[in-house]
Write a protein that holds these residues in place. Structure first.
Motif, PDB file in Angstrom:
ATOM      1  N   ILE A 104       5.128   8.008 -17.640  1.00 39.92           N
ATOM      2  CA  ILE A 104       5.482   6.677 -17.415  1.00 39.92           C
ATOM      3  C   ILE A 104       5.752   6.294 -16.189  1.00 39.92           C
ATOM      4  CG2 ILE A 104       7.026   4.733 -17.872  1.00 39.92           C
ATOM      5  CD1 ILE A 104       7.436   6.100 -20.891  1.00 39.92           C
ATOM      6  N   GLY A 105       6.531   6.895 -15.485  1.00 43.06           N
ATOM      7  CA  GLY A 105       6.842   6.816 -13.894  1.00 43.06           C
ATOM      8  C   GLY A 105       5.654   6.828 -13.030  1.00 43.06           C
ATOM      9  N   ASN A 106       4.710   7.712 -13.286  1.00 46.99           N
ATOM     10  CA  ASN A 106       3.621   7.990 -12.723  1.00 46.99           C
ATOM     11  C   ASN A 106       2.711   6.638 -12.755  1.00 46.99           C
ATOM     12  OD1 ASN A 106       1.920   9.459 -10.842  1.00 46.99           O
ATOM     13  ND2 ASN A 106       0.415   9.853 -12.659  1.00 46.99           N
ATOM     14  N   ILE A 107       2.661   6.015 -13.947  1.00 49.60           N
ATOM     15  CA  ILE A 107       1.984   4.917 -14.256  1.00 49.60           C
ATOM     16  C   ILE A 107       2.538   3.631 -13.346  1.00 49.60           C
ATOM     17  CG2 ILE A 107       1.414   3.277 -15.886  1.00 49.60           C
ATOM     18  CD1 ILE A 107       1.222   5.415 -17.872  1.00 49.60           C
ATOM     19  N   LEU A 108       3.645   3.488 -13.334  1.00 52.54           N
ATOM     20  CA  LEU A 108       4.628   2.409 -12.834  1.00 52.54           C
ATOM     21  C   LEU A 108       4.147   2.696 -11.140  1.00 52.54           C
ATOM     22  CD1 LEU A 108       7.907   2.403 -14.557  1.00 52.54           C
ATOM     23  CD2 LEU A 108       6.270   0.792 -14.803  1.00 52.54           C
ATOM     24  N   VAL A 109       4.360   3.873 -10.664  1.00 58.69           N
ATOM     25  CA  VAL A 109       4.319   3.872  -9.189  1.00 58.69           C
ATOM     26  C   VAL A 109       2.683   3.601  -8.905  1.00 58.69           C
ATOM     27  CG1 VAL A 109       3.999   5.492  -7.348  1.00 58.69           C
ATOM     28  CG2 VAL A 109       5.941   5.688  -9.001  1.00 58.69           C
ATOM     29  N   HIS A 110       1.753   4.016  -9.702  1.00 53.89           N
ATOM     30  CA  HIS A 110       0.245   3.859  -9.235  1.00 53.89           C
ATOM     31  C   HIS A 110      -0.220   2.514  -9.869  1.00 53.89           C
ATOM     32  CE1 HIS A 110       0.384   8.445  -8.953  1.00 53.89           C
ATOM     33  NE2 HIS A 110      -0.608   8.264  -8.058  1.00 53.89           N
ATOM     34  N   SER A 111       0.635   1.597 -10.436  1.00 54.62           N
ATOM     35  CA  SER A 111       0.277   0.575 -10.960  1.00 54.62           C
ATOM     36  C   SER A 111       0.625  -0.716  -9.890  1.00 54.62           C
ATOM     37  CB  SER A 111       0.837   0.049 -12.378  1.00 54.62           C
ATOM     38  OG  SER A 111       0.514   0.932 -13.459  1.00 54.62           O
ATOM     39  N   LEU A 112       1.803  -0.322  -8.970  1.00 55.81           N
ATOM     40  CA  LEU A 112       2.171  -1.394  -8.400  1.00 55.81           C
ATOM     41  C   LEU A 112       1.160  -2.076  -7.175  1.00 55.81           C
ATOM     42  CD1 LEU A 112       4.595  -3.178  -7.411  1.00 55.81           C
ATOM     43  CD2 LEU A 112       5.411  -1.525  -5.983  1.00 55.81           C
ATOM     44  N   PRO A 113       0.449  -0.995  -6.694  1.00 56.46           N
ATOM     45  CA  PRO A 113      -0.683  -1.600  -5.541  1.00 56.46           C
ATOM     46  C   PRO A 113      -1.550  -2.471  -6.388  1.00 56.46           C
ATOM     47  CG  PRO A 113      -0.381   0.857  -5.301  1.00 56.46           C
ATOM     48  CD  PRO A 113       0.520   0.366  -6.477  1.00 56.46           C
ATOM     49  N   VAL A 114      -2.054  -2.127  -7.546  1.00 56.46           N
ATOM     50  CA  VAL A 114      -2.743  -3.108  -8.323  1.00 56.46           C
ATOM     51  C   VAL A 114      -2.207  -4.297  -8.863  1.00 56.46           C
ATOM     52  CG1 VAL A 114      -4.219  -2.919 -10.376  1.00 56.46           C
ATOM     53  CG2 VAL A 114      -4.139  -0.937  -9.129  1.00 56.46           C
ATOM     54  N   VAL A 115      -0.946  -3.922  -9.336  1.00 56.00           N
ATOM     55  CA  VAL A 115      -0.375  -5.575  -9.537  1.00 56.00           C
ATOM     56  C   VAL A 115      -0.105  -6.345  -8.480  1.00 56.00           C
ATOM     57  CG1 VAL A 115       1.789  -6.581 -10.478  1.00 56.00           C
ATOM     58  CG2 VAL A 115       1.098  -4.404 -11.656  1.00 56.00           C
ATOM     59  N   ILE A 116       0.175  -5.870  -7.405  1.00 52.74           N
ATOM     60  CA  ILE A 116       0.222  -6.782  -6.138  1.00 52.74           C
ATOM     61  C   ILE A 116      -1.166  -7.406  -5.599  1.00 52.74           C
ATOM     62  CG2 ILE A 116       0.726  -6.743  -3.692  1.00 52.74           C
ATOM     63  CD1 ILE A 116       2.786  -4.662  -4.125  1.00 52.74           C
ATOM     64  N   LYS A 117      -2.240  -6.733  -5.855  1.00 48.63           N
ATOM     65  CA  LYS A 117      -3.583  -7.133  -5.433  1.00 48.63           C
ATOM     66  C   LYS A 117      -3.936  -8.142  -6.575  1.00 48.63           C
ATOM     67  CE  LYS A 117      -5.463  -3.258  -3.171  1.00 48.63           C
ATOM     68  NZ  LYS A 117      -6.469  -2.242  -3.109  1.00 48.63           N
ATOM     69  N   ILE A 118      -3.431  -8.117  -7.799  1.00 49.80           N
ATOM     70  CA  ILE A 118      -3.855  -8.939  -8.727  1.00 49.80           C
ATOM     71  C   ILE A 118      -3.116 -10.287  -8.641  1.00 49.80           C
ATOM     72  CG2 ILE A 118      -3.726  -9.540 -11.236  1.00 49.80           C
ATOM     73  CD1 ILE A 118      -4.450  -6.525 -11.940  1.00 49.80           C
ATOM     74  N   LEU A 119      -1.775  -9.940  -8.209  1.00 50.39           N
ATOM     75  CA  LEU A 119      -0.816 -11.115  -7.940  1.00 50.39           C
ATOM     76  C   LEU A 119      -1.233 -12.099  -6.731  1.00 50.39           C
ATOM     77  CD1 LEU A 119       2.762  -9.579  -8.658  1.00 50.39           C
ATOM     78  CD2 LEU A 119       1.477 -11.429 -10.003  1.00 50.39           C
ATOM     79  N   VAL A 148       8.663  -6.155  -7.821  1.00 51.18           N
ATOM     80  CA  VAL A 148       8.703  -5.429  -6.646  1.00 51.18           C
ATOM     81  C   VAL A 148       9.388  -3.946  -6.801  1.00 51.18           C
ATOM     82  CG1 VAL A 148       8.544  -7.453  -5.623  1.00 51.18           C
ATOM     83  CG2 VAL A 148      10.985  -6.563  -5.894  1.00 51.18           C
ATOM     84  N   ARG A 149      10.237  -3.985  -7.645  1.00 49.18           N
ATOM     85  CA  ARG A 149      10.814  -2.474  -7.936  1.00 49.18           C
ATOM     86  C   ARG A 149      10.329  -1.494  -8.975  1.00 49.18           C
ATOM     87  NH1 ARG A 149      13.256  -1.933  -3.305  1.00 49.18           N
ATOM     88  NH2 ARG A 149      14.677  -0.402  -4.175  1.00 49.18           N
ATOM     89  N   MET A 150       9.134  -1.845  -9.202  1.00 48.59           N
ATOM     90  CA  MET A 150       8.209  -1.033 -10.224  1.00 48.59           C
ATOM     91  C   MET A 150       8.343   0.309  -9.711  1.00 48.59           C
ATOM     92  SD  MET A 150       5.185  -3.305 -11.612  1.00 48.59           S
ATOM     93  CE  MET A 150       4.218  -1.637 -12.195  1.00 48.59           C
ATOM     94  N   ASP A 151       8.097   0.592  -8.335  1.00 48.26           N
ATOM     95  CA  ASP A 151       7.526   1.845  -7.704  1.00 48.26           C
ATOM     96  C   ASP A 151       8.848   2.797  -7.736  1.00 48.26           C
ATOM     97  OD1 ASP A 151       8.673   0.229  -6.114  1.00 48.26           O
ATOM     98  OD2 ASP A 151       7.499   1.170  -4.363  1.00 48.26           O
TER      99      ASP A 151
END
Length: 282
Positions: A205-220, A183-186
């Motif tokens: 790396i930071g840009n990937i983490l920020v943009h990955s969080l919504p995808v991770v949440i949907k997947i979860l 939950v603190r990825m962004d």
């Protein structure tokens, strides 16, 4: 005197070795359910504003510890005096998990809204999610504790108690520790981007983490719902002999999911009918 102290220390060392071995076995046995627990609770702990993520997660974590404090002694007592009851408790919990999983699917496809219109949306959502997460954790914790206990039944009572306690603590700390990282990825991503503005590997790396969080949440969210049905179905398949031997050609995971879906649908229908009857007589 000295020899007596060394003998006690030797006994303690032997006990700790037994507990460590038993805990390792029990953790291995519960690895699958811990993965499901992570997926389910990560989905439940996300979707809040950034400032509320960690407080909500901490509230769920405290609830999880309380769940374990309740479940562990009860499971040990039931195993000692009424072992047959454990199976029925598991199935009741499985029915609840199946219901929750099917309800999520129905809400997704039919856009049902259970929030109260007279309360602030965020407040209702937060309190409801915390209660739901703790209730789900309670059911999953029952299975974790019982599976852990079942894997150390050959050990003496002290080793059983300590091993189950160790697994319970590791389960809570491990699962919610990983959830906290998710939950603190962004925030971690934004921090890296600030340290290397608009260029460099840290920025990427930071840009990937920020943009990955919504995808991770949907997947979860999807994985968490599937996990609920798999866990629930698995409880019934392993607890009821005829289900265990039903359609042996089907892979176990598909059978577990199908049974969870059927059980959850039945419970949802019953709950819906009961709610309509209550409204009719209200």
């Amino acid at each position: 005197m000295a020899s007596g102290i060394f003998a006690i220390l030797d006994d303690i060392g032997a006990l700790l070795d037994d507990v460590a071995t038993a805990s390792k076995v029990a953790t291995g046995k519960t690895a699958g359910i811990l993965g499901d627990d992570l997926a389910v609770n990560a989905e439940k702990a996300t979707g809040f504003v950034s400032s509320r993520e960690l407080p909500v997660l901490w509230a769920i974590t405290k609830g999880s510890f309380i769940n374990k404090l309740i479940i562990v002694p009860i499971a040990l007592l039931l195993n000692a005096f009424f072992p047959a009851v454990i199976n029925y408790v598991l199935m009741l919990g499985g029915a609840y998990l199946a219901y929750e999983g099917v309800e999520k699917i129905v809400e997704y496809f039919f856009h049902k809204n259970h929030h109260h219109e007279d309360a602030p949306k965020e407040e209702v959502s937060e309190s409801a999610k915390i209660k739901s997460a703790i209730a789900t954790d309670f059911i999953l914790s029952i299975e974790i504790v019982i599976i852990a206990l079942g894997s150390v039944l050959g050990a003496d009572l002290i080793t059983q108690i300590l091993a189950v306690c160790v697994v319970s603590i590791l389960a809570t700390v491990g699962v919610y520790g990983i959830v906290a990282l998710i939950v603190r990825m962004d925030d971690a991503g934004f921090s890296l981007m600030k340290k290397s503005p608009n260029k460099g590997s840290l920025y990427r790396i930071g840009n990937i983490l920020v943009h990955s969080l919504p995808v991770v949440i949907k997947i979860l969210g999807v994985v968490g719902t599937i996990a609920l049905l798999l866990v629930a179905g698995g409880i019934f398949v392993h607890s009821m002999e005829f289900l265990h031997h039903l359609l042996p050609q089907l892979p176990g995971m598909i059978k577990d999911f199908g049974v969870g879906l059927v059980v959850g649908s039945i419970v949802l229908i019953i709950v819906t009918i009961v709610n309509k009857i209550k409204k009719a007589f209200a």
